[in-house]
Motif scaffolding. Sequence first.
Motif, PDB file in Angstrom:
ATOM      1  N   VAL A   1       0.853  -1.193   0.000  1.00 52.13           N
ATOM      2  CA  VAL A   1       0.000   0.000   0.000  1.00 52.13           C
ATOM      3  C   VAL A   1       0.885   1.239   0.000  1.00 52.13           C
ATOM      4  O   VAL A   1       1.787   1.365   0.833  1.00 52.13           O
ATOM      5  CB  VAL A   1      -0.932   0.011   1.228  1.00 52.13           C
ATOM      6  N   LEU A   2       0.632   2.163  -0.931  1.00 54.54           N
ATOM      7  CA  LEU A   2       1.474   3.339  -1.144  1.00 54.54           C
ATOM      8  C   LEU A   2       0.714   4.598  -0.741  1.00 54.54           C
ATOM      9  O   LEU A   2      -0.385   4.850  -1.261  1.00 54.54           O
ATOM     10  CB  LEU A   2       1.890   3.420  -2.611  1.00 54.54           C
ATOM     11  N   VAL A   3       1.281   5.390   0.165  1.00 56.17           N
ATOM     12  CA  VAL A   3       0.590   6.565   0.713  1.00 56.17           C
ATOM     13  C   VAL A   3       1.448   7.813   0.476  1.00 56.17           C
ATOM     14  O   VAL A   3       2.590   7.903   0.930  1.00 56.17           O
ATOM     15  CB  VAL A   3       0.314   6.389   2.216  1.00 56.17           C
ATOM     16  N   HIS A   4       0.881   8.783  -0.214  1.00 58.17           N
ATOM     17  CA  HIS A   4       1.588  10.000  -0.629  1.00 58.17           C
ATOM     18  C   HIS A   4       1.771  10.987   0.523  1.00 58.17           C
ATOM     19  O   HIS A   4       1.183  10.852   1.601  1.00 58.17           O
ATOM     20  CB  HIS A   4       0.821  10.676  -1.765  1.00 58.17           C
ATOM     21  N   GLY A   5       2.560  12.019   0.251  1.00 53.62           N
ATOM     22  CA  GLY A   5       2.811  13.071   1.221  1.00 53.62           C
ATOM     23  C   GLY A   5       1.816  14.208   1.108  1.00 53.62           C
ATOM     24  O   GLY A   5       0.905  14.200   0.264  1.00 53.62           O
ATOM     25  N   ILE A   6       1.983  15.219   1.956  1.00 51.80           N
ATOM     26  CA  ILE A   6       1.071  16.363   1.974  1.00 51.80           C
ATOM     27  C   ILE A   6       1.082  17.073   0.619  1.00 51.80           C
ATOM     28  O   ILE A   6       2.135  17.283   0.007  1.00 51.80           O
ATOM     29  CB  ILE A   6       1.439  17.333   3.116  1.00 51.80           C
ATOM     30  N   GLY A   7      -0.102  17.414   0.150  1.00 55.70           N
ATOM     31  CA  GLY A   7      -0.242  18.110  -1.121  1.00 55.70           C
ATOM     32  C   GLY A   7      -0.150  17.236  -2.345  1.00 55.70           C
ATOM     33  O   GLY A   7      -0.495  17.674  -3.449  1.00 55.70           O
ATOM     34  N   MET A   8       0.301  15.999  -2.192  1.00 53.04           N
ATOM     35  CA  MET A   8       0.558  15.129  -3.325  1.00 53.04           C
ATOM     36  C   MET A   8      -0.615  14.190  -3.581  1.00 53.04           C
ATOM     37  O   MET A   8      -1.694  14.340  -3.013  1.00 53.04           O
ATOM     38  CB  MET A   8       1.849  14.346  -3.096  1.00 53.04           C
ATOM     39  N   SER A   9      -0.401  13.203  -4.442  1.00 52.35           N
ATOM     40  CA  SER A   9      -1.427  12.220  -4.791  1.00 52.35           C
ATOM     41  C   SER A   9      -0.734  10.911  -5.154  1.00 52.35           C
ATOM     42  O   SER A   9       0.490  10.793  -5.039  1.00 52.35           O
ATOM     43  CB  SER A   9      -2.264  12.713  -5.985  1.00 52.35           C
ATOM     44  N   HIS A  10      -1.533   9.966  -5.642  1.00 51.73           N
ATOM     45  CA  HIS A  10      -0.963   8.687  -6.087  1.00 51.73           C
ATOM     46  C   HIS A  10       0.082   8.881  -7.186  1.00 51.73           C
ATOM     47  O   HIS A  10       0.930   8.014  -7.408  1.00 51.73           O
ATOM     48  CB  HIS A  10      -2.088   7.779  -6.613  1.00 51.73           C
ATOM     49  N   ARG A  11       0.064  10.027  -7.864  1.00 50.44           N
ATOM     50  CA  ARG A  11       1.017  10.258  -8.956  1.00 50.44           C
ATOM     51  C   ARG A  11       2.458  10.304  -8.468  1.00 50.44           C
ATOM     52  O   ARG A  11       3.382  10.075  -9.255  1.00 50.44           O
ATOM     53  CB  ARG A  11       0.669  11.554  -9.686  1.00 50.44           C
ATOM     54  N   SER A  12       2.669  10.588  -7.178  1.00 52.73           N
ATOM     55  CA  SER A  12       4.031  10.606  -6.652  1.00 52.73           C
ATOM     56  C   SER A  12       4.603   9.198  -6.492  1.00 52.73           C
ATOM     57  O   SER A  12       5.788   9.037  -6.187  1.00 52.73           O
ATOM     58  CB  SER A  12       4.083  11.341  -5.307  1.00 52.73           C
ATOM     59  N   PHE A  13       3.754   8.177  -6.708  1.00 54.97           N
ATOM     60  CA  PHE A  13       4.197   6.784  -6.685  1.00 54.97           C
ATOM     61  C   PHE A  13       3.968   6.092  -8.033  1.00 54.97           C
ATOM     62  O   PHE A  13       4.027   4.871  -8.105  1.00 54.97           O
ATOM     63  CB  PHE A  13       3.448   6.001  -5.599  1.00 54.97           C
ATOM     64  N   ALA A  14       3.716   6.858  -9.088  1.00 48.84           N
ATOM     65  CA  ALA A  14       3.328   6.243 -10.363  1.00 48.84           C
ATOM     66  C   ALA A  14       4.386   5.280 -10.887  1.00 48.84           C
ATOM     67  O   ALA A  14       4.084   4.131 -11.255  1.00 48.84           O
ATOM     68  CB  ALA A  14       3.040   7.330 -11.393  1.00 48.84           C
ATOM     69  N   ARG A  15       5.626   5.712 -10.946  1.00 45.61           N
ATOM     70  CA  ARG A  15       6.689   4.860 -11.506  1.00 45.61           C
ATOM     71  C   ARG A  15       7.025   3.708 -10.558  1.00 45.61           C
ATOM     72  O   ARG A  15       7.242   2.587 -10.995  1.00 45.61           O
ATOM     73  CB  ARG A  15       7.934   5.696 -11.791  1.00 45.61           C
ATOM     74  N   SER A  16       7.080   3.987  -9.276  1.00 52.40           N
ATOM     75  CA  SER A  16       7.419   2.917  -8.335  1.00 52.40           C
ATOM     76  C   SER A  16       6.279   1.914  -8.209  1.00 52.40           C
ATOM     77  O   SER A  16       6.529   0.715  -8.023  1.00 52.40           O
ATOM     78  CB  SER A  16       7.794   3.492  -6.964  1.00 52.40           C
ATOM     79  N   GLN A  17       5.025   2.358  -8.362  1.00 51.00           N
ATOM     80  CA  GLN A  17       3.931   1.379  -8.336  1.00 51.00           C
ATOM     81  C   GLN A  17       4.013   0.451  -9.546  1.00 51.00           C
ATOM     82  O   GLN A  17       3.811  -0.756  -9.414  1.00 51.00           O
ATOM     83  CB  GLN A  17       2.561   2.052  -8.296  1.00 51.00           C
ATOM     84  N   ARG A  18       4.326   0.997 -10.710  1.00 54.06           N
ATOM     85  CA  ARG A  18       4.470   0.139 -11.890  1.00 54.06           C
ATOM     86  C   ARG A  18       5.559  -0.904 -11.680  1.00 54.06           C
ATOM     87  O   ARG A  18       5.404  -2.067 -12.055  1.00 54.06           O
ATOM     88  CB  ARG A  18       4.768   0.985 -13.134  1.00 54.06           C
ATOM     89  N   ALA A  19       6.673  -0.480 -11.076  1.00 55.27           N
ATOM     90  CA  ALA A  19       7.768  -1.424 -10.827  1.00 55.27           C
ATOM     91  C   ALA A  19       7.359  -2.477  -9.801  1.00 55.27           C
ATOM     92  O   ALA A  19       7.615  -3.678  -9.984  1.00 55.27           O
ATOM     93  CB  ALA A  19       9.006  -0.672 -10.354  1.00 55.27           C
ATOM     94  N   LEU A  20       6.707  -2.073  -8.728  1.00 56.37           N
ATOM     95  CA  LEU A  20       6.278  -3.014  -7.692  1.00 56.37           C
ATOM     96  C   LEU A  20       5.205  -3.965  -8.206  1.00 56.37           C
ATOM     97  O   LEU A  20       5.156  -5.134  -7.827  1.00 56.37           O
ATOM     98  CB  LEU A  20       5.753  -2.243  -6.476  1.00 56.37           C
ATOM     99  N   ALA A  21       4.331  -3.460  -9.072  1.00 51.44           N
ATOM    100  CA  ALA A  21       3.190  -4.254  -9.535  1.00 51.44           C
ATOM    101  C   ALA A  21       3.580  -5.355 -10.508  1.00 51.44           C
ATOM    102  O   ALA A  21       2.737  -6.177 -10.874  1.00 51.44           O
ATOM    103  CB  ALA A  21       2.138  -3.347 -10.171  1.00 51.44           C
ATOM    104  N   THR A  22       4.838  -5.413 -10.915  1.00 54.64           N
ATOM    105  CA  THR A  22       5.270  -6.546 -11.748  1.00 54.64           C
ATOM    106  C   THR A  22       5.393  -7.820 -10.916  1.00 54.64           C
ATOM    107  O   THR A  22       5.373  -8.919 -11.462  1.00 54.64           O
ATOM    108  CB  THR A  22       6.615  -6.251 -12.440  1.00 54.64           C
ATOM    109  N   THR A  23       5.527  -7.665  -9.589  1.00 47.68           N
ATOM    110  CA  THR A  23       5.693  -8.835  -8.716  1.00 47.68           C
ATOM    111  C   THR A  23       4.756  -8.846  -7.516  1.00 47.68           C
ATOM    112  O   THR A  23       4.632  -9.873  -6.847  1.00 47.68           O
ATOM    113  CB  THR A  23       7.141  -8.899  -8.177  1.00 47.68           C
ATOM    114  N   HIS A  24       4.102  -7.728  -7.222  1.00 47.13           N
ATOM    115  CA  HIS A  24       3.271  -7.625  -6.030  1.00 47.13           C
ATOM    116  C   HIS A  24       1.890  -7.054  -6.365  1.00 47.13           C
ATOM    117  O   HIS A  24       1.746  -6.272  -7.305  1.00 47.13           O
ATOM    118  CB  HIS A  24       3.904  -6.682  -4.995  1.00 47.13           C
ATOM    119  N   ARG A  25       0.931  -7.423  -5.572  1.00 48.60           N
ATOM    120  CA  ARG A  25      -0.351  -6.730  -5.597  1.00 48.60           C
ATOM    121  C   ARG A  25      -0.144  -5.381  -4.893  1.00 48.60           C
ATOM    122  O   ARG A  25       0.419  -5.315  -3.797  1.00 48.60           O
ATOM    123  CB  ARG A  25      -1.405  -7.559  -4.856  1.00 48.60           C
TER     124      ARG A  25
END
Length: 257
Positions: A35-59
């Motif tokens: 589960v990826l949680v962004h910082g103040i003022g941000m959104s899920h977009r601050s994890f866009a690239r790292s979520q793609r990398a993680l999602a190759t092996t993890h839910r």
Amino acid sequence: MRAKVETVRIDGLPVRLYSAAPAGRLGQDGSPTVVLVHGIGMSHRSFARSQRALATTHRTVSVDLPGFGWLPAAGRRLSIEELGDLVVRAVRSRGHDDLVLVGQSMGSQVVVESARRHPSVVRSVVMVGPVIAAGRRTLRQQAFDLARDGLVERVRMNAVLVTDYLRSMRQYLHELRPMLRYRTEDTVAKVAQPVLVVRGDRDPIARREWSERVAAAAPDGTFVELAGPHHVQERQPETFARLVDAFDRAHTPQASP
């Protein structure tokens, strides 16, 4: 890899979930959910690239907190304690009960609070660029550090930062006081789960001495430094994904033969 997008309401507050996983693994299969949680003022977009990398092996599930991203403002201040509870309840509402929580900046406060409040479902915590350093809990100091970080972030991340801040300004102003006052170092000392603290070596916000202090305060804490700025998870998404995977594997009890 296209994410499944859902908005759930917890006590009337909207939380948006972006779920992505290897083919056939959006459902439960006995493996944890990152589960990826962004910082103040941000959104899920601050994890866009790292979520793609993680999602190759993890839910994976990336979260937009109330008032951030494109969600309407809550209309009031939400404490870090309330946000920590909201994240776990929102993700659990979609059937996820074995969680590796990853938070960046203010999100690191949220996930460590989630772990403290929900020890039965949170298996480990990853804090990226944890805030706020003792001795730097003023708006002026944080604004100065944020401006310095803008000089070392890449164009894409600065664009995400500016546009996300503009969208979330109403809630951003509400959350400044809770973030500034929250004592991360005290909460992490009460968390029994394994804690990984990750810092970019050019991060002027989560400085090295402070980040090491947070890791040392955890009963089972580890500190790792990667090359990069405050949003180091986006500067090095594949390296970050491998680090999270290795950390989770190292702390997963091995089944008896």
